[in-house]
Scaffold this active site. Structure first.
Site, PDB file in Angstrom:
ATOM      1  N   HIS A  66      52.547  27.358  52.657  1.00 37.13           N
ATOM      2  CA  HIS A  66      51.873  27.528  51.284  1.00 37.13           C
ATOM      3  C   HIS A  66      50.521  26.662  51.061  1.00 37.13           C
ATOM      4  O   HIS A  66      49.471  27.063  50.880  1.00 37.13           O
ATOM      5  CB  HIS A  66      52.558  27.346  50.018  1.00 37.13           C
ATOM      6  CG  HIS A  66      52.260  27.472  48.723  1.00 37.13           C
ATOM      7  ND1 HIS A  66      52.745  28.613  47.907  1.00 37.13           N
ATOM      8  CD2 HIS A  66      51.551  26.807  48.069  1.00 37.13           C
ATOM      9  CE1 HIS A  66      51.965  28.427  46.902  1.00 37.13           C
ATOM     10  NE2 HIS A  66      51.274  27.311  46.775  1.00 37.13           N
ATOM     11  N   GLU A  67      50.804  25.490  51.575  1.00 32.64           N
ATOM     12  CA  GLU A  67      49.828  24.602  51.163  1.00 32.64           C
ATOM     13  C   GLU A  67      48.462  24.721  52.498  1.00 32.64           C
ATOM     14  O   GLU A  67      47.355  24.445  52.196  1.00 32.64           O
ATOM     15  CB  GLU A  67      50.028  23.248  51.513  1.00 32.64           C
ATOM     16  CG  GLU A  67      51.117  22.549  50.570  1.00 32.64           C
ATOM     17  CD  GLU A  67      50.718  22.947  48.850  1.00 32.64           C
ATOM     18  OE1 GLU A  67      49.587  22.908  48.593  1.00 32.64           O
ATOM     19  OE2 GLU A  67      51.631  23.403  47.948  1.00 32.64           O
ATOM     20  N   HIS A  70      46.198  27.390  51.005  1.00 24.39           N
ATOM     21  CA  HIS A  70      45.278  26.786  50.323  1.00 24.39           C
ATOM     22  C   HIS A  70      44.119  25.835  51.210  1.00 24.39           C
ATOM     23  O   HIS A  70      42.680  26.330  50.852  1.00 24.39           O
ATOM     24  CB  HIS A  70      45.732  25.699  49.366  1.00 24.39           C
ATOM     25  CG  HIS A  70      46.437  26.083  48.252  1.00 24.39           C
ATOM     26  ND1 HIS A  70      46.169  27.110  47.215  1.00 24.39           N
ATOM     27  CD2 HIS A  70      47.826  25.711  47.774  1.00 24.39           C
ATOM     28  CE1 HIS A  70      47.094  27.099  46.301  1.00 24.39           C
ATOM     29  NE2 HIS A  70      48.370  26.505  46.884  1.00 24.39           N
TER      30      HIS A  70
END
Length: 148
Positions: A66-67, A70
């Site tokens: 998920h990170e 980003h």
């Protein structure tokens, strides 16, 4: 331990994104309500260690994915925020978690409510913070306030 996390993040980045992760990943004990965060200014990734302790490596990998979404989208100048289409598509493609699991004991408890009443006019006040009744008077009649 942070070296191991950075190494794992680099491996996941190469395997799922086909791109290198050139910054650092570290555990941050101050994170409470989130699984991790991507730092826009330094491009580092911080992970909540309680997620790993409670839910294991599978959840940790999901948070890292998920990170990394980003991270890579931000560096490419694409939409890296949760609401952006680019982010949603990439997250779905790599199989990252949209939301992390809730660590037991981190949910905000219900706030205590304090009730006060004017001794002159009977006006009632509901407050979430305690107040010193010797310093305040009723806003309507300037009467003395007492805790009920």
């Amino acid at each position: 331990m942070d070296k191991d996390l950075t190494h794992l993040t680099k491996e996941i980045s190469e395997a799922f994104f086909g791109k290198p992760f050139r910054h650092t990943a570290k555990f941050n004990n101050r994170l409470r309500t989130t699984g991790g965060r991507y730092m826009l200014s330094s491009h580092d990734i911080e992970i909540n260690p309680k997620q790993y302790e409670w839910f294991g490596e599978e959840e940790l990998i999901s948070i890292i994915k998920h990170e990394l979404c980003h991270y890579h989208l931000h560096l490419e100048g694409k939409g890296f925020k949760h609401r952006d289409h680019d982010f949603k598509v990439l997250l779905n493609k790599v199989g990252g978690a949209r939301h992390c699991q809730e660590v037991p004991g981190t949910k905000n408890k219900k706030k205590q409510v304090h009730y006060y009443q004017c001794s002159a006019c009977g006006c009632e006040y509901k407050r979430y913070r305690r107040m010193d009744t010797s310093k305040f008077v009723c806003g309507k009649c300037k009467g003395k306030i007492k805790k009920i």
